[in-house]
Design a protein around this motif. Structure first.
Motif, PDB file in Angstrom:
ATOM      1  N   ARG A 601     -48.722  46.104 -55.583  1.00 33.34           N
ATOM      2  CA  ARG A 601     -49.042  47.239 -54.719  1.00 33.34           C
ATOM      3  C   ARG A 601     -48.858  48.541 -55.491  1.00 33.34           C
ATOM      4  NH1 ARG A 601     -45.730  49.949 -50.944  1.00 33.34           N
ATOM      5  NH2 ARG A 601     -44.075  48.451 -51.406  1.00 33.34           N
ATOM      6  N   ARG A 623     -59.003  49.212 -53.741  1.00 32.57           N
ATOM      7  CA  ARG A 623     -57.826  48.675 -53.061  1.00 32.57           C
ATOM      8  C   ARG A 623     -56.538  49.175 -53.723  1.00 32.57           C
ATOM      9  NH1 ARG A 623     -58.630  44.485 -49.583  1.00 32.57           N
ATOM     10  NH2 ARG A 623     -56.458  43.823 -49.886  1.00 32.57           N
ATOM     11  N   ARG A 624     -55.473  49.258 -52.901  1.00 33.04           N
ATOM     12  CA  ARG A 624     -54.156  49.601 -53.420  1.00 33.04           C
ATOM     13  C   ARG A 624     -53.258  48.379 -53.518  1.00 33.04           C
ATOM     14  NH1 ARG A 624     -54.831  54.126 -49.822  1.00 33.04           N
ATOM     15  NH2 ARG A 624     -55.092  56.089 -50.962  1.00 33.04           N
ATOM     16  N   THR A 625     -53.720  47.231 -53.059  1.00 32.71           N
ATOM     17  CA  THR A 625     -52.946  45.999 -53.148  1.00 32.71           C
ATOM     18  C   THR A 625     -53.815  44.917 -53.767  1.00 32.71           C
ATOM     19  OG1 THR A 625     -53.604  45.275 -50.928  1.00 32.71           O
ATOM     20  CG2 THR A 625     -51.563  46.577 -51.115  1.00 32.71           C
TER      21      THR A 625
END
Length: 654
Positions: A601, A623-625
């Motif tokens: 993350r 995306r951040r994850t």
């Protein structure tokens, strides 16, 4: 007498031989008929089987090395036999007198003519050595039809040079000049066999050969057809003779054995591809530029395949074979490294919208993967930053043909094959990748051409060389033996493959010479297998291993990701990796030995690319994850934003 001899000197005329083209060892590649349509191939006494010379002398003129052109004993013997039998049983002509007859092309056999031949023979013997007289005979004796000389006869009737002959073959060649038309084995095999038998019987009676050898030679079949004169490298030989019509012996750098193998290979391959398809193969030494084989077409005499067209020198679209030089120039300019990230997404460059061969896009990829997969958008993106004219000029300075439409200038399309060049030019360009950036002009005859300008800096050439060395080989071929690249021109018209090992560069082309598309023809499916088969037939010289390239995450930030022209440098950001923390040890093990994925993350900006140990991960941009499958051990996670900002952490997994 000496005054008369000088006043009426004989005309010693040596017939003009056919033009021949030979390989690096002197082996005949191709011969041409003379102006009269005759096959008259030059040969010396030393190039003829000594046994044939011995049989010829023993049969025709036993005292050849003892008399001075006329043999009194033979005259007395022939006269005595004629008186006893009431007819001519044997002649008294010496080999020197027969040679005089060949030089004067005398047809009528009158007593006055015989006397004239005898006088001239005496004069000739004062001026020429015995070997010189034999040489004229060996080159001008008639053997039926348009065949003159023992070398042409041996090739036409036996398919071999006269340096090594069986007893039966030598005896037949002794017999033929006496009545060349009546004894032609391809038209009158019975007469040829009978004449050969008489030669063997006389030689046995004179103790020259044993009865056993004579009987065995008589059992050998007489050839019943003429074999074609060697026609290896027909396109190259044709062009060399046309360039120097007065030359009678043209030496080349080719290897006849390799040439024969690769001509056979080209013929085999096109039968698998389809009708009307041809192929071309070029092999050259990397160290010298000497061409070892030049196969201009699959079958020279096949009109359906336009076999007369030399596709080694034909100008065609090179497809993707020039992409390595785009990447090399970009590395040289400091725009990218081997593992710099490039974006492969739908893109427009001043109205030009390239797409990939498979009509798909792959997102972020390293330069290495982009070149290996031959992706079009990354190549055009780099060329847009370099300049199409710059590439064209660089290729021309390296000695390559860059054929553009009349009055047209180079555009980004040249990066994907939007111009014309030749197979020999591509092979020359690829020598630069094996020679620290220095290309070498290729040649097959004469002095080496001037060395052109350097194509790439050493560092850039080495980086591209390492990438091409890691190319996936065709099915059933071993990886890592050669460095190579394939290409397919627009519309499936041309399939290319160019590769090199430690010693040789090999370039191949497949397609229709008239430019008609061939369904599903590609460099990968058709040219690459031909390339590897060509290397197999000449022998592969293993290349030394190449050093590993710096992973993406360890590159300087400006080289981690390429920003297209006009995007500017990366801006400062608050990007941070929240998990895993730097230096952390993460336990992912589960009961039973299974391992759960790592849930990575980030904080701050959205991430455009995720990399684990320098390799891009299949994570949707933005995306951040990310859910990452990771094995036990030490790892480095790197994230890159669309603006070029990056962050990385090192951690361990248990």
């Amino acid at each position: 007498m000496p005054a008369l001899d000088r006043a009426f000197a004989p005309q010693i005329t040596r017939a003009t031989p056919s033009a021949i083209v030979v390989d690096r060892h002197g082996t005949l590649l191709r011969a041409f008929t003379d102006d009269g349509g005759r096959w008259r191939l030059p040969v010396t006494v030393d190039e003829v089987d000594p046994r044939f010379v011995d049989l010829l002398v023993a049969y025709e003129d036993q005292r050849f090395y003892d008399h001075n052109g006329v043999d009194p004993r033979a005259i007395v013997r022939a006269a005595g036999q004629a008186v006893v039998s009431g007819a001519i049983v044997s002649g008294a002509s010496t080999l020197t007198m027969q040679t005089v007859r060949l030089m004067t092309d005398a047809r009528r056999r009158t007593p006055w003519r015989k006397l004239s031949e005898a006088v001239t023979a005496l004069q000739v013997e004062r001026r020429l050595s015995k070997d010189e007289i034999l040489t004229i005979y060996l080159n001008q004796a008639p053997y039926g039809g348009n065949i003159e000389g023992v070398r042409a006869a041996a090739l036409a009737y036996f398919g071999r040079e006269p340096a090594r002959l069986t007893l039966a073959q030598a005896a037949l060649l002794v017999a033929l000049p006496q009545s060349p038309e009546a004894r032609r084995p391809d038209r009158h095999p019975e007469a040829a066999q009978a004449a050969r038998g008489r030669v063997l019987d006389r030689l046995q009676a004179r103790g020259v050969i044993s009865a056993r050898d004579a009987a065995e030679a008589k059992r050998e079949p007489v050839p019943t057809r003429r074999r074609p004169v060697p026609r290896l490298a027909p396109h190259l030989a044709r062009d060399l003779v046309a360039a120097d019509p007065t030359a009678k012996r043209i030496e080349t750098t080719l290897d006849a054995e390799w040439q024969a193998r690769l001509e056979a290979l080209a013929g085999e391959r096109v039968d698998l591809v389809g009708p009307d398809v041809s192929a071309a193969i070029l092999v050259a030494e990397i160290a010298t530029g000497e061409i070892r084989a030049s196969v201009g077409s699959a079958r020279f005499l096949d009109p359906r395949r336009a076999g007369h067209v030399d596709m080694v020198h034909a100008v065609r679209s090179p497809g993707s074979t020039l992409k390595p030089f785009i990447y090399g120039m970009a590395i040289e300019a400091g725009l990218i490294a081997a593992n710099t990230l490039l974006k492969d997404t739908p893109s427009t460059f001043g109205g030009y919208e390239p797409d990939n061969f498979d009509d798909t896009f792959h997102g972020l990829v390293t330069a290495t993967e982009a070149l290996k997969r031959s992706l079009n958008v990354p190549a055009v993106m780099l060329l847009d930053a370099l300049g199409a004219v710059r590439l064209a000029v660089r290729l021309q300075e390296a000695g390559a043909t860059v054929a553009l439409p009349q009055s047209a200038s180079a555009t980004l399309a040249i990066g994907l094959g939007g111009f014309g060049t030749r197979l020999v030019d591509l092979a020359s360009l690829y020598t630069a990748l094996a020679r620290d950036g220095h290309p070498l002009p290729l040649y097959a005859h004469g002095a080496p051409p001037p060395v052109p300008h350097r194509l790439l800096e050493r560092r850039a050439a080495a980086a591209v060389d390492a990438i091409l060395a890691g190319m996936k080989p065709p099915q059933n071929a071993r990886a890592g033996l050669i460095a190579y690249k394939t290409g397919t021109s627009y519309g499936y018209r041309d399939a290319w493959a160019v590769g090199y090992d430690a010693r040789h560069v090999v370039a191949v082309w497949i397609g229709r010479p008239d430019g008609t598309p061939v369904a599903e023809l590609t460099g990968w499916t058709d040219a690459a297998p031909l390339l590897f088969d060509a290397f197999a037939r000449i022998g592969i010289a293993p290349r030394p291993p190449r050093p590993a390239q710096t992973p993406t995450a360890e590159l300087p930030p400006p080289l981690q990701r390429f920003l297209p022209r006009g995007r500017g440098a990366a801006q400062a950001s608050d990007l941070a990796i929240a998990f895993p923390p730097a230096g952390a040890t993460v336990a992912l093990g589960m009961p039973g030995g299974a391992r759960q994925p790592l849930m990575a993350r980030v904080l701050g900006e959205r991430v455009d690319a995720w990399l684990l140990d320098g390799r891009p991960l299949d994570v949707r941009p933005g995306r951040r994850t990310a859910e990452i499958e990771v094995q036990a051990g030490a790892h480095t996670l790197t994230v890159v934003t669309a603006g070029g900002a990056s962050e990385r952490v090192s951690f361990r997994v248990e």
